[in-house]
Design a protein around this motif. Sequence first.
Motif, short mmCIF file in Angstrom:
data_model
loop_
_atom_site.label_atom_id
_atom_site.label_comp_id
_atom_site.label_asym_id
_atom_site.label_seq_id
_atom_site.Cartn_x
_atom_site.Cartn_y
_atom_site.Cartn_z
N MET A 24 -7.48 13.72 -1.13
CA MET A 24 -6.49 13.18 -2.06
C MET A 24 -6.51 13.93 -3.39
O MET A 24 -5.47 14.24 -3.95
CB MET A 24 -6.73 11.69 -2.29
CG MET A 24 -5.74 11.07 -3.26
SD MET A 24 -4.00 11.35 -2.85
CE MET A 24 -3.86 10.37 -1.39
N LEU B 46 -0.82 7.39 -3.92
CA LEU B 46 -2.03 6.72 -3.44
C LEU B 46 -1.71 5.59 -2.47
O LEU B 46 -2.33 5.46 -1.41
CB LEU B 46 -2.85 6.19 -4.61
CG LEU B 46 -3.56 7.24 -5.44
CD1 LEU B 46 -4.20 6.60 -6.66
CD2 LEU B 46 -4.60 7.98 -4.62
N THR C 139 -0.69 6.57 1.06
CA THR C 139 -1.68 7.23 1.91
C THR C 139 -2.64 6.29 2.62
O THR C 139 -3.41 6.72 3.45
CB THR C 139 -2.53 8.22 1.08
OG1 THR C 139 -3.27 7.48 0.12
CG2 THR C 139 -1.67 9.26 0.41
#
Length: 90
Positions: free
Chosen positions: A27, A75, A78
């Motif tokens: 990430m 975020l 995901t």
Amino acid sequence: MEIETNFSQISPPNFDGENYQLGAARMETYLEALDLWEAMEEDYEVPLLPTNPTMAQHKTHKEKKTWKAKDKATLLATVSTTIFTKIMSL
């Protein structure tokens, strides 16, 4: 002939709750490539605009709000449904 790839069209890494260190590294790399990691790392507050703000203050305010919104959206996009539900319950 060189083909240009738009990185924002590449799917973000998916985190299913397993192997947090790997997911975090993926990430971070993804957000760095989108030029969003700095906003995440700084964890800054977006202050309210003052009365009669300048054009520069308007621009900075909008950029900071946009970076935070993009970080949050990326975020949340995901994580698996299970993890998303846990986040939303906190």
